[in-house]
Design a protein around this motif. Structure first.
Motif, PDB file in Angstrom:
ATOM      1  N   THR A  16       0.828  -1.198   0.000  1.00 59.07           N
ATOM      2  CA  THR A  16       0.000   0.000   0.000  1.00 59.07           C
ATOM      3  C   THR A  16       0.861   1.246   0.000  1.00 59.07           C
ATOM      4  OG1 THR A  16      -1.726  -1.184   1.185  1.00 59.07           O
ATOM      5  CG2 THR A  16      -1.819   1.215   1.231  1.00 59.07           C
ATOM      6  N   ALA A  20       1.036   3.961  -3.061  1.00 61.89           N
ATOM      7  CA  ALA A  20       0.217   5.124  -2.713  1.00 61.89           C
ATOM      8  C   ALA A  20       0.449   6.273  -3.688  1.00 61.89           C
ATOM      9  CB  ALA A  20       0.518   5.569  -1.279  1.00 61.89           C
ATOM     10  N   TRP A  21       1.659   6.405  -4.186  1.00 60.57           N
ATOM     11  CA  TRP A  21       1.940   7.509  -5.115  1.00 60.57           C
ATOM     12  C   TRP A  21       1.174   7.335  -6.421  1.00 60.57           C
ATOM     13  CZ3 TRP A  21       4.788   7.212  -9.805  1.00 60.57           C
ATOM     14  CH2 TRP A  21       5.355   5.961 -10.082  1.00 60.57           C
ATOM     15  N   ASP A  23      -1.833   5.918  -6.595  1.00 55.60           N
ATOM     16  CA  ASP A  23      -3.192   6.351  -6.266  1.00 55.60           C
ATOM     17  C   ASP A  23      -3.281   7.873  -6.227  1.00 55.60           C
ATOM     18  OD1 ASP A  23      -4.758   4.115  -6.183  1.00 55.60           O
ATOM     19  OD2 ASP A  23      -4.348   3.664  -4.087  1.00 55.60           O
ATOM     20  N   ALA A  24      -2.239   8.514  -5.691  1.00 59.34           N
ATOM     21  CA  ALA A  24      -2.242   9.975  -5.658  1.00 59.34           C
ATOM     22  C   ALA A  24      -2.276  10.542  -7.082  1.00 59.34           C
ATOM     23  CB  ALA A  24      -1.025  10.497  -4.903  1.00 59.34           C
ATOM     24  N   THR A 320      -4.872  10.283  -2.286  1.00 56.53           N
ATOM     25  CA  THR A 320      -4.866   8.820  -2.387  1.00 56.53           C
ATOM     26  C   THR A 320      -6.291   8.270  -2.284  1.00 56.53           C
ATOM     27  OG1 THR A 320      -4.395   8.639  -0.013  1.00 56.53           O
ATOM     28  CG2 THR A 320      -2.520   8.600  -1.511  1.00 56.53           C
TER      29      THR A 320
END
Length: 398
Positions: A16, A20-21, A23-24, A320
């Protein structure tokens, strides 16, 4: 290194954090697309004209897909499981939004770009809308055409064991976009039959892949079709090839990050894609004027590079979160805006307080609705897809 199996939390948390980057970046892309449509209607004076906000968001999405999709396929090692996952990831919400817009067609007419003929249904069935010259019931659906084409090509490369050379593919597609831009004013094939033929090939090929019969041959045929359609029957051939080039540039970036490639193909690809409108025959839209197009490409590339540079840091939670629901946000925001437009009418000449209230009301509707569709449609269908994928063979398709 311990060989003991990790607990669920230990197994999930590093992945995760690592992803996460991405998703960002998806969150940034989704916000940009929503902003393009919302501002065009409600506050056009605030909409940027130095670059295209919507295309910028789409390019960020495409680079993310190019970066992560081939890796997920290679890690899974199973073309059949990959396609089951993709179908259950994309189609349930897509079909729900299609059904909603068709149900509302008595009130909000279907776009004029959608042919009132059966082959439009064939094009929507495969998601290959833009590459067979058919407009989507929802305008944003055009991008799914290039996602689907990318999946077809990547799955073919995997099935044949061709894991290297993705940077050269990106460069070749960028060069092909340049050549197509200079030599082609329109696609050589048009009419209904590209949609019907692609549906037949798609259905037969997927049947082979999902049953495991002639899977490698079927994947190759689907991959060749995926490469041919943007050039032969898409509405703007150079544009389709440019979108694929950007996606494979994302793949090349991942290869470079892993130490199995270099960055020069990425730079060369993006330079070729950025240069196409300078000489392209078919480049009449404002957002493909060379200055606007080059700025849009540069901003998307810089955004992706910034996300990579910050990938080891804690990123803003709202971004995110938006990335997690980005597919719902992408597909559902426009139907909501269309309903609001029908009720409220033109807002561009409204007083500023009214415009601000319109933007706030739209976001208060769009964000919860996207979260709801993500929770009620996307997540259950993805879980079902994972169960079905595990139920089949985990042998790599060869």
């Amino acid at each position: 290194m311990s060989l003991a199996p990790a607990t669920p939390s230990e197994a999930i948390r590093p992945v995760t954090r690592r992803l996460a980057w991405l998703d960002a970046l998806r969150g940034v892309g989704a916000l940009a697309v929503v902003g393009e449509h919302l501002l065009t209607w409600s506050m056009p004076w605030l909409r940027p004209t130095q670059f295209n906000l919507g295309v910028y968001g789409v390019l960020v999405f495409f680079m993310v897909s190019g970066y992560i999709i081939p890796v997920s396929l290679e890690r899974g090692g199973d073309v059949r499981a990959f396609w089951i996952g993709r179908f259950f990831r994309l189609y349930p919400l897509y079909l729900a939004v299609l059904g909603l817009m068709l149900a509302l067609s008595w009130w909000i007419p279907v776009r004029q770009e959608v042919p009132r003929e059966p082959h439009a249904a064939a094009a929507h069935a495969t998601m290959l809308l833009d590459v067979v010259g058919v407009g989507g019931v929802v305008n944003t659906m055009w991008t799914l055409s290039y996602e689907m084409v990318f999946y077809l090509v990547v799955a073919a490369l995997f099935a044949t064991g061709a894991h290297a050379g993705r940077g050269l593919i990106a460069v070749a597609l960028g060069a092909a976009a340049l050549v197509a831009g200079v030599t082609m004013s329109s696609a050589p094939l048009s009419g209904a039959w590209p949609a019907w033929i692609s549906l037949g090939v798609f259905a037969a090929g997927m049947a082979c892949v999902l049953t495991g019969r002639l899977s490698t041959l079927a994947s190759c045929v689907l991959g060749v079709m995926g490469l041919a359609l943007p050039l032969l029957s898409s509405r703007v051939p150079w544009f389709g090839l440019a979108m694929l080039a950007v996606m494979f540039a994302g793949t090349a970036i991942h290869r470079w990050e892993r130490g199995s490639g270099s960055l020069w193909p990425v730079a060369l690809t993006l330079a070729a894609v950025a240069a196409v409108p300078i000489w392209a025959i078919s480049a009449g839209w404002w957002w493909v004027r060379p200055d606007v197009w080059i700025t849009t490409i540069a901003l998307a590339a810089a955004t992706f590079a910034g996300g990579m540079a910050l990938r080891a840091r804690r990123l803003p939670g709202p971004l995110t979160w938006l990335g997690g629901i980005s597919y719902s946000l992408y597909l559902t925001h426009l139907p909501i805006l269309l309903v609001m437009m029908e009720i409220l009418g033109e807002r561009r000449w409204s007083p500023l307080p009214h415009q601000l209230a319109t933007v706030a009301a739209a976001l208060l509707l769009i964000l919860p609705a996207s979260r709801l569709t993500h929770r009620l449609i996307e997540q259950p269908m993805q879980r079902l897809g994972r169960r079905l994928a595990r139920g089949g063979s985990s042998e790599p398709a060869r």
